[in-house]
Design a protein around this motif. Sequence first.
Motif, PDB file in Angstrom:
ATOM      1  N   ASP A  93       0.829  -1.203   0.000  1.00  0.00           N
ATOM      2  CA  ASP A  93       0.000   0.000   0.000  1.00  0.00           C
ATOM      3  C   ASP A  93       0.871   1.264   0.000  1.00  0.00           C
ATOM      4  O   ASP A  93       0.590   2.221  -0.723  1.00  0.00           O
ATOM      5  CB  ASP A  93      -0.922  -0.007   1.217  1.00  0.00           C
ATOM      6  CG  ASP A  93      -1.765   1.249   1.315  1.00  0.00           C
ATOM      7  OD1 ASP A  93      -2.581   1.493   0.402  1.00  0.00           O
ATOM      8  OD2 ASP A  93      -1.591   2.006   2.292  1.00  0.00           O
ATOM      9  N   CYS A  94       1.929   1.253   0.806  1.00  0.00           N
ATOM     10  CA  CYS A  94       2.818   2.422   0.875  1.00  0.00           C
ATOM     11  C   CYS A  94       3.546   2.635  -0.446  1.00  0.00           C
ATOM     12  O   CYS A  94       3.708   3.781  -0.894  1.00  0.00           O
ATOM     13  CB  CYS A  94       3.828   2.247   2.003  1.00  0.00           C
ATOM     14  SG  CYS A  94       3.112   2.368   3.658  1.00  0.00           S
ATOM     15  N   GLN A  95       3.972   1.562  -1.074  1.00  0.00           N
ATOM     16  CA  GLN A  95       4.649   1.721  -2.359  1.00  0.00           C
ATOM     17  C   GLN A  95       3.715   2.355  -3.388  1.00  0.00           C
ATOM     18  O   GLN A  95       4.116   3.244  -4.141  1.00  0.00           O
ATOM     19  CB  GLN A  95       5.152   0.373  -2.863  1.00  0.00           C
ATOM     20  CG  GLN A  95       6.063   0.502  -4.086  1.00  0.00           C
ATOM     21  CD  GLN A  95       5.865  -0.622  -5.092  1.00  0.00           C
ATOM     22  OE1 GLN A  95       4.746  -1.062  -5.340  1.00  0.00           O
ATOM     23  NE2 GLN A  95       6.951  -1.074  -5.693  1.00  0.00           N
ATOM     24  N   ARG A  96       2.472   1.903  -3.423  1.00  0.00           N
ATOM     25  CA  ARG A  96       1.505   2.470  -4.368  1.00  0.00           C
ATOM     26  C   ARG A  96       1.277   3.952  -4.093  1.00  0.00           C
ATOM     27  O   ARG A  96       1.269   4.779  -5.018  1.00  0.00           O
ATOM     28  CB  ARG A  96       0.178   1.710  -4.273  1.00  0.00           C
ATOM     29  CG  ARG A  96       0.245   0.278  -4.759  1.00  0.00           C
ATOM     30  CD  ARG A  96      -1.098  -0.413  -4.562  1.00  0.00           C
ATOM     31  NE  ARG A  96      -1.062  -1.799  -5.013  1.00  0.00           N
ATOM     32  CZ  ARG A  96      -2.081  -2.646  -4.893  1.00  0.00           C
ATOM     33  NH1 ARG A  96      -3.212  -2.246  -4.323  1.00  0.00           N
ATOM     34  NH2 ARG A  96      -1.968  -3.890  -5.326  1.00  0.00           N
ATOM     35  N   GLU A  97       1.091   4.301  -2.816  1.00  0.00           N
ATOM     36  CA  GLU A  97       0.834   5.689  -2.449  1.00  0.00           C
ATOM     37  C   GLU A  97       2.039   6.572  -2.754  1.00  0.00           C
ATOM     38  O   GLU A  97       1.900   7.681  -3.297  1.00  0.00           O
ATOM     39  CB  GLU A  97       0.492   5.767  -0.961  1.00  0.00           C
ATOM     40  CG  GLU A  97       0.283   7.179  -0.414  1.00  0.00           C
ATOM     41  CD  GLU A  97      -0.873   7.898  -1.061  1.00  0.00           C
ATOM     42  OE1 GLU A  97      -0.844   9.143  -1.083  1.00  0.00           O
ATOM     43  OE2 GLU A  97      -1.818   7.234  -1.547  1.00  0.00           O
ATOM     44  N   ARG A 101       2.777   9.893  -5.455  1.00  0.00           N
ATOM     45  CA  ARG A 101       3.336  11.185  -5.061  1.00  0.00           C
ATOM     46  C   ARG A 101       4.628  11.502  -5.809  1.00  0.00           C
ATOM     47  O   ARG A 101       4.931  12.675  -6.070  1.00  0.00           O
ATOM     48  CB  ARG A 101       3.627  11.194  -3.552  1.00  0.00           C
ATOM     49  CG  ARG A 101       2.418  10.954  -2.678  1.00  0.00           C
ATOM     50  CD  ARG A 101       2.846  10.969  -1.201  1.00  0.00           C
ATOM     51  NE  ARG A 101       1.803  10.488  -0.329  1.00  0.00           N
ATOM     52  CZ  ARG A 101       1.948  10.339   0.989  1.00  0.00           C
ATOM     53  NH1 ARG A 101       3.115  10.652   1.563  1.00  0.00           N
ATOM     54  NH2 ARG A 101       0.960   9.879   1.739  1.00  0.00           N
ATOM     55  N   ASN A 102       5.400  10.464  -6.112  1.00  0.00           N
ATOM     56  CA  ASN A 102       6.697  10.658  -6.750  1.00  0.00           C
ATOM     57  C   ASN A 102       6.849   9.671  -7.894  1.00  0.00           C
ATOM     58  O   ASN A 102       7.175   8.506  -7.685  1.00  0.00           O
ATOM     59  CB  ASN A 102       7.828  10.481  -5.727  1.00  0.00           C
ATOM     60  CG  ASN A 102       9.196  10.739  -6.310  1.00  0.00           C
ATOM     61  OD1 ASN A 102       9.325  11.158  -7.461  1.00  0.00           O
ATOM     62  ND2 ASN A 102      10.229  10.465  -5.529  1.00  0.00           N
ATOM     63  N   LYS A 103       6.624  10.134  -9.103  1.00  0.00           N
ATOM     64  CA  LYS A 103       6.664   9.257 -10.272  1.00  0.00           C
ATOM     65  C   LYS A 103       8.066   8.714 -10.545  1.00  0.00           C
ATOM     66  O   LYS A 103       8.223   7.688 -11.214  1.00  0.00           O
ATOM     67  CB  LYS A 103       6.159  10.015 -11.513  1.00  0.00           C
ATOM     68  CG  LYS A 103       4.738  10.528 -11.384  1.00  0.00           C
ATOM     69  CD  LYS A 103       3.739   9.391 -11.252  1.00  0.00           C
ATOM     70  CE  LYS A 103       2.309   9.911 -11.188  1.00  0.00           C
ATOM     71  NZ  LYS A 103       1.318   8.824 -11.018  1.00  0.00           N
ATOM     72  N   ASP A 104       9.088   9.402 -10.024  1.00  0.00           N
ATOM     73  CA  ASP A 104      10.464   8.968 -10.270  1.00  0.00           C
ATOM     74  C   ASP A 104      10.984   8.002  -9.203  1.00  0.00           C
ATOM     75  O   ASP A 104      12.156   7.616  -9.233  1.00  0.00           O
ATOM     76  CB  ASP A 104      11.395  10.191 -10.316  1.00  0.00           C
ATOM     77  CG  ASP A 104      11.061  11.122 -11.475  1.00  0.00           C
ATOM     78  OD1 ASP A 104      10.609  10.612 -12.514  1.00  0.00           O
ATOM     79  OD2 ASP A 104      11.228  12.343 -11.322  1.00  0.00           O
ATOM     80  N   MET A 105      10.140   7.609  -8.268  1.00  0.00           N
ATOM     81  CA  MET A 105      10.578   6.723  -7.192  1.00  0.00           C
ATOM     82  C   MET A 105      10.948   5.341  -7.736  1.00  0.00           C
ATOM     83  O   MET A 105      10.264   4.793  -8.595  1.00  0.00           O
ATOM     84  CB  MET A 105       9.456   6.564  -6.161  1.00  0.00           C
ATOM     85  CG  MET A 105       9.872   5.798  -4.908  1.00  0.00           C
ATOM     86  SD  MET A 105       8.455   5.346  -3.883  1.00  0.00           S
ATOM     87  CE  MET A 105       8.019   3.765  -4.594  1.00  0.00           C
ATOM     88  N   GLN A 114      13.287   5.032   1.240  1.00  0.00           N
ATOM     89  CA  GLN A 114      13.794   6.382   1.002  1.00  0.00           C
ATOM     90  C   GLN A 114      12.656   7.355   0.732  1.00  0.00           C
ATOM     91  O   GLN A 114      12.644   8.483   1.260  1.00  0.00           O
ATOM     92  CB  GLN A 114      14.761   6.366  -0.181  1.00  0.00           C
ATOM     93  CG  GLN A 114      15.444   7.705  -0.433  1.00  0.00           C
ATOM     94  CD  GLN A 114      16.530   7.610  -1.475  1.00  0.00           C
ATOM     95  OE1 GLN A 114      16.568   6.669  -2.253  1.00  0.00           O
ATOM     96  NE2 GLN A 114      17.437   8.571  -1.490  1.00  0.00           N
ATOM     97  N   ALA A 115      11.682   6.947  -0.077  1.00  0.00           N
ATOM     98  CA  ALA A 115      10.561   7.826  -0.399  1.00  0.00           C
ATOM     99  C   ALA A 115       9.689   8.107   0.819  1.00  0.00           C
ATOM    100  O   ALA A 115       9.156   9.206   0.970  1.00  0.00           O
ATOM    101  CB  ALA A 115       9.718   7.200  -1.515  1.00  0.00           C
ATOM    102  N   ALA A 116       9.541   7.115   1.706  1.00  0.00           N
ATOM    103  CA  ALA A 116       8.740   7.305   2.913  1.00  0.00           C
ATOM    104  C   ALA A 116       9.354   8.363   3.819  1.00  0.00           C
ATOM    105  O   ALA A 116       8.659   9.228   4.360  1.00  0.00           O
ATOM    106  CB  ALA A 116       8.595   5.983   3.665  1.00  0.00           C
ATOM    107  N   PHE A 117      10.671   8.308   3.995  1.00  0.00           N
ATOM    108  CA  PHE A 117      11.346   9.321   4.820  1.00  0.00           C
ATOM    109  C   PHE A 117      11.312  10.687   4.140  1.00  0.00           C
ATOM    110  O   PHE A 117      11.160  11.714   4.806  1.00  0.00           O
ATOM    111  CB  PHE A 117      12.791   8.892   5.092  1.00  0.00           C
ATOM    112  CG  PHE A 117      12.928   7.983   6.269  1.00  0.00           C
ATOM    113  CD1 PHE A 117      13.179   8.483   7.531  1.00  0.00           C
ATOM    114  CD2 PHE A 117      12.800   6.614   6.121  1.00  0.00           C
ATOM    115  CE1 PHE A 117      13.304   7.646   8.629  1.00  0.00           C
ATOM    116  CE2 PHE A 117      12.919   5.755   7.209  1.00  0.00           C
ATOM    117  CZ  PHE A 117      13.168   6.280   8.468  1.00  0.00           C
ATOM    118  N   ALA A 118      11.435  10.708   2.813  1.00  0.00           N
ATOM    119  CA  ALA A 118      11.435  11.978   2.092  1.00  0.00           C
ATOM    120  C   ALA A 118      10.082  12.676   2.170  1.00  0.00           C
ATOM    121  O   ALA A 118      10.010  13.912   2.143  1.00  0.00           O
ATOM    122  CB  ALA A 118      11.813  11.744   0.630  1.00  0.00           C
TER     123      ALA A 118
END
Length: 443
Positions: A93-97, A101-105, A114-118
């Motif tokens: 679920d977190c990866q999808r969300e 938010r960030n298409k380049d993730m 990394q994206a969760a902390f960012a």
Amino acid sequence: MFLITKILSVIRSIRSTEPQKTNDDVESTKGTEPPTSPRTTYLDGLVHMFRATVGTGILALPVAFSQLGYVGGIIGVVFILFISNYCAVILVDCQRELTKRNKDMIPSYQGTVQAAFASGPKAVRSLAPIFVTSTNIFILLGQIGGLCVYIVFIASNIKAAVYPHWDMDLRYFELIIFIPILAINMVLNLKKLSMVSTFGNAILLTSVAVVLYYIFREPISMEGKHAFGSINDIPQFFGTVFFASCCITMVLPLQNEMKREDQLVGNCGVLNVSAYLYGTLYVAFGLLGYLKYDDKSAGSITLNLPPGERLAQAVQLLLALSVLTATAIHNYIGVSIIWDDYVDKRLTKHRLLAQYLIRISTLTITLLVSLLVPNLELLLSVTGVLGQCTLSTTIPCIVHMLTYYEQPSFWAYVRKFWIDAIALIITVIVLIFGLASALFNDA
């Protein structure tokens, strides 16, 4: 046992989507990119998850039940599988969300961390590199610990098969098998190991069938069996079951390749259904093995098979051979992390030699650890706690809390993350007391 398809998917998940560019003609699968369109069906997903979770670790479940008893063991396995499956669902679920938010993730485990902390609170954003590095460390610890388990497992089964004709210290067997392990790990191309992987899985299923034959050869009795074990054995139980059951690094690659993403999660999704299937198998196998061998259950139930019987010896030797060949596949992930993240960009010459040296170094470290701690039960527990428990529960819960940290009220936050909080508290306690008890007991 790790299938070649699983390993290729895992490597894609922990590597950048950019192909690896080298001057050496090695590791043709190294730069393999994910397919342009998802192709994994619901049934394929079930098969992949079942194969990824049901490996040689299942042979250690009877000793786990001997630590907690037949009632405590059932409760413990169900609880661990529930928490692990819950964490796998929230990680997806977190990866999808975060991808929205960030298409380049980068759609990998580390990329999600990394994206969760960012995207989390400003106070934690600077910690992203530290946690990504920590994630790599835990993956490496899990891989190295798993190789230590493999070495002791192989040596123990060979010793049991050749006893009493060849009776000597387990460490000598470890030194002997290190030579073929080193040789097979010099194969740099995973495609060349595909037939070996298929052979290993066939041997594992055959061995489980033979073990069940020995279990049911004589009537099973409940007499003398305890329903609950000692509270001091809970951390070791957790470590053993986590080692046997968790494959969190498989989840995101599977998510990225599903034809229909909605089929991965949900009441009848791939994650839940596969958890029901291998959970039932784990409870049944662990319970039956414990009822058969009681507190004498060994780190691998194959070590409990009757000595001197040819069928039992054949299973022990074939399992040792299949696990020996699997060391190359298992070592591939750790070597890939070391090479791509810490060596590749810093090296311009002698790249092929460097890859061989990395493999030799990691294997030498695992051999030294195995020689110092030739205890299969202890290695299973520590590896399960350090590697699998941390990666499968602690980090996904942190990622979940950071991804959805913005909640309308305090009670909304509690309702959203109460399971995460329980899982974090329990796994941290298990981590601390599990490592402490393992070290002190071994001392």
